[in-house]
Design a protein around this motif. Structure first.
Motif: not given
Length: 149
Positions: A6, A133-134, A136-138, A140-141
């Protein structure tokens, strides 16, 4: 792995996304090109991970959550958005990650029978992938929270 994915590089790519970066706010004469900052943070990234992994076998064993505080401290340093502190923040994030991974690998080496060692380390790396994975997916937020639109 969550903090690593992140924040390093993650959100830092969006914090400093202009052509030049003032190393300290209010001192435009000390500005550098952004690729130079990225190169410096890349070196800090490599050195932090390397130091963490080497030290994990040389230091007294501690619970991985102790080392997670290093990663969180590094993320907080990056969130100050001070480019001069970015290499320190990246180094700290990767040092924490290296200490976590190295200490768990060391623990597996010590307590798991040799015939099950590969299975145990593979399972641990699989669990670590959930964090990456978590994270990387967060991105943008987190970027919206840190940088804005």
């Amino acid at each position: 792995m969550f903090v690593l994915a992140a924040f390093s590089p993650g959100v830092t790519l969006y914090i400093w996304d202009q052509k030049t970066v003032a190393l300290w706010e209010g001192h435009e004469f000390r500005s550098r090109r952004t690729p130079s900052l990225r190169c410096t943070t890349g070196l800090a990234d490599m050195l932090g991970g390397l130091c963490g992994r080497v030290l994990s076998y040389r230091l007294q064993a501690r619970h991985p959550l102790v080392y997670a505080t290093l990663s969180v401290a590094g993320a907080i340093t990056l969130l100050t958005k001070v480019p001069l502190l970015a290499p320190l923040g990246v180094f700290t994030v990767l040092m924490g990650d290296g200490l976590i991974y190295g200490s768990i690998a060391r623990r597996i080496d010590e307590i798991v029978p040799k015939q099950f060692n590969l299975i145990a380390i593979s399972f641990w790396l699989f669990i670590g992938d959930f964090g990456s994975v978590a994270g990387s997916n967060l991105i943008c937020y987190i970027r919206l929270w840190v940088v804005g639109s």
